[in-house]
Design an enzyme around this catalytic site. Structure first.
Site, PDB file in Angstrom:
ATOM      1  N   GLY A  34       0.818  -1.211   0.000  1.00 57.03           N
ATOM      2  CA  GLY A  34       0.000   0.000   0.000  1.00 57.03           C
ATOM      3  C   GLY A  34       0.849   1.257   0.000  1.00 57.03           C
ATOM      4  O   GLY A  34       0.413   2.296   0.520  1.00 57.03           O
ATOM      5  N   GLY A  38      -1.294   7.747   0.955  1.00 59.79           N
ATOM      6  CA  GLY A  38      -1.423   7.943   2.386  1.00 59.79           C
ATOM      7  C   GLY A  38      -0.151   7.715   3.171  1.00 59.79           C
ATOM      8  O   GLY A  38       0.937   8.096   2.736  1.00 59.79           O
ATOM      9  N   TYR A 192     -13.626  -5.522  11.750  1.00 61.27           N
ATOM     10  CA  TYR A 192     -12.451  -4.708  11.414  1.00 61.27           C
ATOM     11  C   TYR A 192     -11.501  -4.653  12.607  1.00 61.27           C
ATOM     12  O   TYR A 192     -10.291  -4.839  12.472  1.00 61.27           O
ATOM     13  CB  TYR A 192     -12.880  -3.298  11.018  1.00 61.27           C
TER      14      TYR A 192
END
Length: 313
Positions: A34, A38, A192
């Protein structure tokens, strides 16, 4: 109210953790999942600026290549690369690991940064809950497959980006894949939180299994960061107070500081199995996050879910 908000804002700024280490990483190989956006992007950029060979692993080729080019331009380090990785596909994880092991002979830092927030109750091609696979099962398989290289490259580090959401979950190892939930009762926030607790427990178990190998494993909460995830939170009227919440959020650069700290700081050379917030270790963790027995059970269960038996540990 004004004084309370001012105090809270000041406190959030004073307790903000910033990595102060100037350690360079020339000759080191890093994977950031990722790393295209961000805190993952800011982490990859910082490590590239320190001279590391950085692999940005993400599923979107266009964004991955764009991030690679942007980091090269910003740091002057041409040894930054994009490789495709879709954590929602165990086949993709295996291919990434296989290709990496064939083309690279070292790996010093693995940052399991990629994740998805409170996804819907859908299953992947592997029959696993999407959110839990992306946040835990995928990173678990990736880390397991790369462990031999991490060990042969020691000293090396494994870093799991978790979340404070772990503290609000009700951990149930028999419900990791939403076995007990139906569409009406599906509790996405709880699941989550469970996946983020798995990140912490995975590091705990790794610290035990990798003792005296020169490989450390730690986890972290990056803080509430101003990313697109903020707009995906739709519980308890959160969106109504979002403008106020933003006053206390971190920038992506600030959110990346603990990941960077765990990747480079000499202060954590010999620390493993711990959970960090703002570049500081948390001595106590809720929900039995430091429980060795729970961590071991999770590991064995995760092996079954991904169809893997790790014999080299």
């Amino acid at each position: 109210m004004f004084l309370l908000v001012t105090w809270a804002y000041s406190y959030s700024r004073l307790t903000l953790g910033i990595c102060k280490s100037s350690r360079h990483l020339v000759g080191k190989v890093v994977i950031v999942t990722g790393g295209n956006a961000g805190i993952g992007y800011e982490t990859a950029k910082d490590l590239a600026d320190r001279g590391a060979r950085v692999i940005i692993a993400c599923r979107n080729e266009v964004r991955g290549i764009s991030a690679r080019d942007s980091i090269i331009k910003a740091t002057g380090n041409n040894d930054v690369h994009y490789r495709n990785l879709d954590l929602a596909s165990l086949k993709s994880v295996k291919k990434f690991a296989d290709d990496f092991l064939k083309t690279e002979n070292r790996l010093h830092i693995l940052i399991n940064n990629a994740g998805v927030f409170a996804s819907d109750n859908v299953k992947t091609e592997d029959g696993l809950l999407l959110g839990t696979q992306v946040n835990h099962f995928g990173p678990f398989l990736l880390t397991s497959l790369l462990l031999p290289l991490l060990k042969s490259s020691a000293p090396s580090r494994i870093i799991n980006v978790s979340s404070i959401a772990y503290a609000k979950c009700e951990m149930d190892l028999q419900n990791l894949n939403a076995e007990k939930e139906n569409e009406k009762s599906y509790q996405k926030i709880n699941l989550y939180g469970m996946s983020k607790l798995c990140n912490i427990l995975m590091a705990v178990e790794l610290s035990h299994r990798l003792k005296d190998t020169g490989v450390t494993a730690n986890s972290l909460h990056p803080g509430l960061v101003r990313t697109d995830i903020l707009y995906d939170i739709n519980v308890f009227g959160f969106q109504l107070i979002l403008p106020l919440v933003k006053l206390f959020t971190k920038s992506a650069w600030e959110g990346a500081q603990t990941s960077i700290y765990l990747a480079v700081s000499p202060e954590v050379d010999d620390i493993s199995g711990k959970y960090f917030v703002d570049c500081r270790v948390k001595k106590t963790v809720k929900r039995n996050g430091y429980d060795l027995e729970l961590a071991h059970k999770l590991w064995e269960l995760s092996e079954k879910y991904v169809g893997l038996k790790v014999d080299h540990l």
